[in-house]
Design a protein around this motif. Structure first.
Motif, PDB file in Angstrom:
ATOM      1  N   LYS A  96      15.777 -19.790  41.014  1.00 17.57           N
ATOM      2  CA  LYS A  96      14.493 -19.309  40.487  1.00 17.57           C
ATOM      3  C   LYS A  96      13.419 -20.339  40.791  1.00 17.57           C
ATOM      4  N   ILE A  97      12.335 -19.880  41.350  1.00 18.62           N
ATOM      5  CA  ILE A  97      11.186 -20.758  41.513  1.00 18.62           C
ATOM      6  C   ILE A  97      10.380 -20.654  40.227  1.00 18.62           C
ATOM      7  N   ARG A  98      10.163 -21.804  39.585  1.00 16.46           N
ATOM      8  CA  ARG A  98       9.423 -21.846  38.311  1.00 16.46           C
ATOM      9  C   ARG A  98       7.933 -22.065  38.524  1.00 16.46           C
ATOM     10  N   HIS A  99       7.602 -22.868  39.549  1.00 14.69           N
ATOM     11  CA  HIS A  99       6.194 -23.175  39.792  1.00 14.69           C
ATOM     12  C   HIS A  99       6.035 -23.683  41.213  1.00 14.69           C
TER      13      HIS A  99
ATOM     14  N   VAL B 269       2.783 -28.145  48.244  1.00 16.11           N
ATOM     15  CA  VAL B 269       3.017 -29.572  48.043  1.00 16.11           C
ATOM     16  C   VAL B 269       4.380 -29.803  47.388  1.00 16.11           C
ATOM     17  N   ALA B 270       4.694 -28.997  46.353  1.00 12.95           N
ATOM     18  CA  ALA B 270       5.941 -29.182  45.611  1.00 12.95           C
ATOM     19  C   ALA B 270       6.401 -27.857  45.009  1.00 12.95           C
ATOM     20  N   ILE B 271       7.692 -27.799  44.722  1.00 13.94           N
ATOM     21  CA  ILE B 271       8.290 -26.604  44.116  1.00 13.94           C
ATOM     22  C   ILE B 271       9.122 -27.043  42.916  1.00 13.94           C
ATOM     23  N   LYS B 272       8.864 -26.413  41.776  1.00 14.98           N
ATOM     24  CA  LYS B 272       9.728 -26.618  40.610  1.00 14.98           C
ATOM     25  C   LYS B 272      10.674 -25.429  40.584  1.00 14.98           C
TER      26      LYS B 272
ATOM     27  N   THR C 140      17.461 -28.098  36.831  1.00 20.20           N
ATOM     28  CA  THR C 140      16.042 -27.780  36.925  1.00 20.20           C
ATOM     29  C   THR C 140      15.386 -29.014  37.493  1.00 20.20           C
ATOM     30  N   ASN C 141      14.592 -28.855  38.540  1.00 19.04           N
ATOM     31  CA  ASN C 141      14.047 -30.013  39.221  1.00 19.04           C
ATOM     32  C   ASN C 141      12.753 -29.647  39.934  1.00 19.04           C
ATOM     33  N   THR C 142      12.006 -30.660  40.323  1.00 18.49           N
ATOM     34  CA  THR C 142      10.823 -30.487  41.165  1.00 18.49           C
ATOM     35  C   THR C 142      11.028 -31.331  42.404  1.00 18.49           C
ATOM     36  N   LYS C 143      10.814 -30.736  43.555  1.00 17.21           N
ATOM     37  CA  LYS C 143      10.956 -31.455  44.820  1.00 17.21           C
ATOM     38  C   LYS C 143       9.684 -31.300  45.634  1.00 17.21           C
ATOM     39  N   ARG C 144       9.357 -32.339  46.372  1.00 15.41           N
ATOM     40  CA  ARG C 144       8.241 -32.298  47.308  1.00 15.41           C
ATOM     41  C   ARG C 144       8.607 -31.319  48.425  1.00 15.41           C
ATOM     42  N   ALA C 145       7.618 -30.667  48.979  1.00 15.09           N
ATOM     43  CA  ALA C 145       7.851 -29.696  50.044  1.00 15.09           C
ATOM     44  C   ALA C 145       8.439 -30.346  51.291  1.00 15.09           C
TER      45      ALA C 145
END
Length: 169
Positions: A160-163, A102-105, A122-127
């Motif tokens: 880096k993928i955080r979450h 769904v999303a990647i931080k 550092t950000n979160t984006k929808r897939a």
């Protein structure tokens, strides 16, 4: 050695995250694993880069996470849109992401060695987003690149993928 074991675990999780690795363990390992990408331009490759027009880009090799997640960098020395004409832009883009994401931080750091220009986010984006990051926006111009003395231009990028947020079942 302990370091070799750590690298083995991180590498295993990164390339096999869809296998029977528990999600919390996967998330923990992804938090500490990073990928550096080096985009180096010399000689004819540098001339080719500097001859690109607006809406033209040179791409990095794919950044792979597992068998089904891929990202890439696209370097546009004269920008991509009319708004950023003659402004150098380095995009971080997704190539492929599994449908259950769904999303990647993430964390990204981009650095131009010759100009010493640095960009961090550092950000979160929808897939569903194609572009995750537009680096060096209004920080680096085409003129900055064309004035570089010497026969080399190098960008170092860290991703880096955080979450990873997955769809609920």
């Amino acid at each position: 050695s302990t370091l070799q074991k750590s690298h083995a675990v991180f590498g295993y999780v990164r390339t096999n995250y869809t296998l029977n690795v528990p999600v919390p363990l996967n998330q923990l390992c992804l938090q500490f694993y990073d990928t550096n990408t080096y985009m180096k331009f010399k000689g004819d490759k540098l001339k080719e880069l500097l001859s690109l027009e607006n809406k033209e880009a040179m791409e990095s090799l794919p950044i792979k996470y597992g068998n089904d997640m891929q990202f890439k960098y696209s370097l546009c020395p004269k920008g991509w849109s009319t708004n950023d004409y003659n402004k150098t832009v380095l995009y971080l883009e997704k190539k492929s992401i599994p449908s259950n994401v769904v999303a990647i931080k993430y964390y990204v750091k981009m650095y131009c060695v010759q100009t010493q220009t640095k960009y961090e986010l550092t950000n979160t984006k929808r897939a569903s987003s194609t572009v995750l990051c537009k680096g060096f926006d209004n920080m680096l111009s085409y003129q900055d690149l064309s004035l570089i003395t010497g026969d080399e231009l190098e960008f170092i990028c860290q991703f880096k993928i955080r979450h990873i947020e997955y769809k609920s079942i």
